[in-house]
Scaffold this motif. Structure first.
Motif, PDB file in Angstrom:
ATOM      1  N   LEU A 116       2.977   8.511  -0.815  1.00 56.13           N
ATOM      2  CA  LEU A 116       2.235   7.715  -1.663  1.00 56.13           C
ATOM      3  C   LEU A 116       2.894   7.004  -3.117  1.00 56.13           C
ATOM      4  CD1 LEU A 116      -1.602   8.263  -2.429  1.00 56.13           C
ATOM      5  CD2 LEU A 116      -0.222   7.443  -4.293  1.00 56.13           C
ATOM      6  N   ALA A 117       3.581   7.777  -3.805  1.00 56.02           N
ATOM      7  CA  ALA A 117       4.532   7.608  -4.863  1.00 56.02           C
ATOM      8  C   ALA A 117       5.363   6.538  -4.441  1.00 56.02           C
ATOM      9  CB  ALA A 117       5.165   8.692  -5.461  1.00 56.02           C
ATOM     10  N   LEU A 118       6.143   6.691  -3.581  1.00 52.48           N
ATOM     11  CA  LEU A 118       7.016   5.595  -2.897  1.00 52.48           C
ATOM     12  C   LEU A 118       6.712   4.579  -2.890  1.00 52.48           C
ATOM     13  CD1 LEU A 118       9.979   6.578  -2.204  1.00 52.48           C
ATOM     14  CD2 LEU A 118       9.842   6.308  -0.072  1.00 52.48           C
ATOM     15  N   ASP A 119       5.679   4.436  -1.938  1.00 59.48           N
ATOM     16  CA  ASP A 119       4.856   3.194  -1.538  1.00 59.48           C
ATOM     17  C   ASP A 119       4.152   2.300  -2.542  1.00 59.48           C
ATOM     18  OD1 ASP A 119       5.845   3.762   1.022  1.00 59.48           O
ATOM     19  OD2 ASP A 119       3.590   3.979   1.965  1.00 59.48           O
ATOM     20  N   ALA A 120       3.604   3.031  -3.482  1.00 58.70           N
ATOM     21  CA  ALA A 120       2.990   2.604  -4.545  1.00 58.70           C
ATOM     22  C   ALA A 120       4.033   1.851  -5.568  1.00 58.70           C
ATOM     23  CB  ALA A 120       2.220   3.378  -5.619  1.00 58.70           C
ATOM     24  N   ASP A 121       5.287   2.468  -5.837  1.00 56.81           N
ATOM     25  CA  ASP A 121       6.313   1.820  -6.493  1.00 56.81           C
ATOM     26  C   ASP A 121       6.781   0.454  -5.616  1.00 56.81           C
ATOM     27  OD1 ASP A 121       6.605   3.078  -8.908  1.00 56.81           O
ATOM     28  OD2 ASP A 121       7.862   4.621  -8.185  1.00 56.81           O
ATOM     29  N   GLN A 122       7.179   0.611  -4.389  1.00 54.89           N
ATOM     30  CA  GLN A 122       7.866  -0.335  -3.670  1.00 54.89           C
ATOM     31  C   GLN A 122       6.793  -1.577  -3.218  1.00 54.89           C
ATOM     32  OE1 GLN A 122      10.169   1.457  -0.644  1.00 54.89           O
ATOM     33  NE2 GLN A 122      11.452   2.151  -1.986  1.00 54.89           N
ATOM     34  N   MET A 123       5.555  -1.177  -2.968  1.00 52.41           N
ATOM     35  CA  MET A 123       4.877  -2.081  -2.324  1.00 52.41           C
ATOM     36  C   MET A 123       3.872  -2.863  -3.485  1.00 52.41           C
ATOM     37  SD  MET A 123       4.079   0.018   1.071  1.00 52.41           S
ATOM     38  CE  MET A 123       2.820  -1.392   2.041  1.00 52.41           C
ATOM     39  N   GLY A 124       3.259  -1.951  -4.327  1.00 53.63           N
ATOM     40  CA  GLY A 124       2.347  -2.517  -5.064  1.00 53.63           C
ATOM     41  C   GLY A 124       1.098  -2.935  -4.818  1.00 53.63           C
ATOM     42  N   ASP A 125       0.739  -2.369  -3.765  1.00 56.62           N
ATOM     43  CA  ASP A 125      -0.486  -2.992  -2.979  1.00 56.62           C
ATOM     44  C   ASP A 125      -1.592  -1.446  -2.992  1.00 56.62           C
ATOM     45  OD1 ASP A 125      -2.741  -2.956  -1.136  1.00 56.62           O
ATOM     46  OD2 ASP A 125      -1.208  -3.825   0.556  1.00 56.62           O
ATOM     47  N   ALA A 126      -2.596  -1.865  -3.901  1.00 62.35           N
ATOM     48  CA  ALA A 126      -3.750  -0.774  -4.194  1.00 62.35           C
ATOM     49  C   ALA A 126      -4.484  -0.401  -3.107  1.00 62.35           C
ATOM     50  CB  ALA A 126      -4.503  -1.505  -5.299  1.00 62.35           C
ATOM     51  N   ASP A 127      -4.913  -1.337  -2.081  1.00 63.07           N
ATOM     52  CA  ASP A 127      -5.453  -1.021  -0.936  1.00 63.07           C
ATOM     53  C   ASP A 127      -4.661   0.038  -0.096  1.00 63.07           C
ATOM     54  OD1 ASP A 127      -7.729  -2.275  -1.704  1.00 63.07           O
ATOM     55  OD2 ASP A 127      -7.193  -4.206  -0.373  1.00 63.07           O
ATOM     56  N   HIS A 128      -3.363  -0.290   0.047  1.00 64.69           N
ATOM     57  CA  HIS A 128      -2.616   0.672   0.721  1.00 64.69           C
ATOM     58  C   HIS A 128      -2.748   1.942   0.213  1.00 64.69           C
ATOM     59  CE1 HIS A 128       0.937   1.900   3.402  1.00 64.69           C
ATOM     60  NE2 HIS A 128       1.363   2.176   2.158  1.00 64.69           N
ATOM     61  N   THR A 129      -2.437   1.993  -1.209  1.00 64.66           N
ATOM     62  CA  THR A 129      -2.396   3.277  -2.008  1.00 64.66           C
ATOM     63  C   THR A 129      -3.824   4.081  -1.553  1.00 64.66           C
ATOM     64  OG1 THR A 129      -0.782   2.502  -3.470  1.00 64.66           O
ATOM     65  CG2 THR A 129      -2.314   4.411  -3.954  1.00 64.66           C
ATOM     66  N   LEU A 130      -4.914   3.296  -1.718  1.00 64.34           N
ATOM     67  CA  LEU A 130      -6.182   4.159  -1.701  1.00 64.34           C
ATOM     68  C   LEU A 130      -6.361   4.547  -0.141  1.00 64.34           C
ATOM     69  CD1 LEU A 130      -8.302   1.506  -3.706  1.00 64.34           C
ATOM     70  CD2 LEU A 130      -7.787   4.226  -4.191  1.00 64.34           C
ATOM     71  N   GLY A 131      -5.722   3.965   0.746  1.00 69.34           N
ATOM     72  CA  GLY A 131      -5.733   4.272   2.154  1.00 69.34           C
ATOM     73  C   GLY A 131      -5.073   5.615   2.415  1.00 69.34           C
ATOM     74  N   GLN A 132      -3.954   5.790   1.660  1.00 70.93           N
ATOM     75  CA  GLN A 132      -3.013   6.892   2.059  1.00 70.93           C
ATOM     76  C   GLN A 132      -3.590   7.975   1.250  1.00 70.93           C
ATOM     77  OE1 GLN A 132       0.313   5.150   0.023  1.00 70.93           O
ATOM     78  NE2 GLN A 132       1.622   5.655   1.837  1.00 70.93           N
ATOM     79  N   MET A 133      -4.409   7.549   0.021  1.00 71.77           N
ATOM     80  CA  MET A 133      -5.155   8.828  -0.576  1.00 71.77           C
ATOM     81  C   MET A 133      -6.253   9.492   0.116  1.00 71.77           C
ATOM     82  SD  MET A 133      -6.766   8.798  -4.474  1.00 71.77           S
ATOM     83  CE  MET A 133      -8.569   8.516  -4.165  1.00 71.77           C
ATOM     84  N   SER A 134      -7.131   8.531   0.910  1.00 76.99           N
ATOM     85  CA  SER A 134      -8.179   8.913   1.536  1.00 76.99           C
ATOM     86  C   SER A 134      -7.499   9.873   2.973  1.00 76.99           C
ATOM     87  CB  SER A 134      -8.822   7.668   2.319  1.00 76.99           C
ATOM     88  OG  SER A 134      -9.596   7.855   3.586  1.00 76.99           O
ATOM     89  N   ARG A 135      -6.416   9.219   3.283  1.00 74.41           N
ATOM     90  CA  ARG A 135      -5.925  10.241   4.453  1.00 74.41           C
ATOM     91  C   ARG A 135      -5.465  11.585   4.201  1.00 74.41           C
ATOM     92  NH1 ARG A 135      -4.382   5.503   6.124  1.00 74.41           N
ATOM     93  NH2 ARG A 135      -1.997   5.370   5.415  1.00 74.41           N
ATOM     94  N   LEU A 136      -4.874  11.394   3.015  1.00 77.99           N
ATOM     95  CA  LEU A 136      -4.319  12.590   2.198  1.00 77.99           C
ATOM     96  C   LEU A 136      -5.502  13.425   1.808  1.00 77.99           C
ATOM     97  CD1 LEU A 136      -2.054  12.281  -0.678  1.00 77.99           C
ATOM     98  CD2 LEU A 136      -3.907  13.783  -0.864  1.00 77.99           C
ATOM     99  N   MET A 137      -6.605  12.994   1.621  1.00 78.72           N
ATOM    100  CA  MET A 137      -7.802  14.009   1.224  1.00 78.72           C
ATOM    101  C   MET A 137      -8.164  14.579   2.391  1.00 78.72           C
ATOM    102  SD  MET A 137      -9.478  11.858  -1.880  1.00 78.72           S
ATOM    103  CE  MET A 137     -10.783  13.082  -2.249  1.00 78.72           C
ATOM    104  N   GLN A 138      -7.916  14.003   3.601  1.00 73.56           N
ATOM    105  CA  GLN A 138      -8.496  14.829   4.732  1.00 73.56           C
ATOM    106  C   GLN A 138      -7.782  16.209   4.806  1.00 73.56           C
ATOM    107  OE1 GLN A 138      -7.398  12.275   8.123  1.00 73.56           O
ATOM    108  NE2 GLN A 138      -8.955  10.762   7.449  1.00 73.56           N
ATOM    109  N   ASN A 139      -6.510  16.404   4.059  1.00 71.34           N
ATOM    110  CA  ASN A 139      -5.884  17.831   4.049  1.00 71.34           C
ATOM    111  C   ASN A 139      -6.799  18.713   3.143  1.00 71.34           C
ATOM    112  OD1 ASN A 139      -3.782  17.017   5.715  1.00 71.34           O
ATOM    113  ND2 ASN A 139      -2.356  17.342   4.344  1.00 71.34           N
TER     114      ASN A 139
END
Ligand code: HEC
Length: 155
Positions: A116-139
């Motif tokens: 998530l950190a890598l993608d947030a830095d490289q892509m700068g796409d908030a929706d992508h970050t929130l999607g990753q956070m949602s998947r991560l929270m399944q853990n």
């Protein structure tokens, strides 16, 4: 004579296998009436695990703030701190009490924070970050559904 040697060797191997199974797969655990598994820890081990958990919660808050407030650097920095490097300080004694599936979920969670950190830095796409956070929270959800901590008598 050798018959005794072979049976002692077999008994030792069996014992070693059982101990290995217990420490690697099962950890120091007990089944609970509510269907979860209790991991038996002493006070300081429990404190360490729970403070890591509160850190996770604070990380999710910072990621949400960053992703919704147009500050993905904030999200990336918070996520990186919860990445796999954060796991280095965990003592071996605590590790040996955790079941394998628990450790795998933990490692996967730290890895997802790194991604998530890598993608947030490289892509700068908030929706992508929130999607990753949602998947991560399944853990978070599945680990809490499966485990809790029980204080062991020893300290
Ligand atoms: C590998 C398993 C695992 C994962 C993954 C996990 N937790 Fe936990 N968490 C636990 C256990 C076990 C407890 C203790 C529950 C109990 O004994 O009732 C706990 C407790 C907590 C607590 C309570 C802390 C306290 O001081 O009482 C919070 C907050 C928490 N987790 C947040 C999270 C968040 C947020 C995530 C995901 C980013 C997460 N956890 C992922 C296992 C996990």
């Amino acid at each position: 004579m050798c018959k005794i040697c072979w049976s002692s060797l077999a008994a030792l191997l069996l014992l070693g296998g059982l101990l290995g199974y217990r420490f690697i797969f099962q950890g120091d655990t007990l089944p609970l009436a509510d269907g979860r598994v209790a991991i038996q820890l002493n006070d300081s081990e429990r404190d360490l695990l729970l403070s890591e958990m509160r850190g996770f919660l604070a990380t999710l808050q910072a990621i949400t703030e960053g992703a919704t407030g147009d500050d993905l650097a904030l999200a990336a920095n918070a996520a990186r701190k919860a990445g796999i490097a954060a796991q280095k300080g965990v003592p071996v004694s605590l590790m040996s009490k955790l079941p394998l599936a628990f450790k795998q979920l933990g490692v996967d969670t730290h890895r997802q924070f790194d991604q998530l950190a890598l993608d947030a830095d490289q892509m700068g796409d908030a929706d992508h970050t929130l999607g990753q956070m949602s998947r991560l929270m399944q853990n978070c959800v599945s680990c809490h559904a499966a485990y809790r901590i029980a204080l062991a008598d020893e300290s």
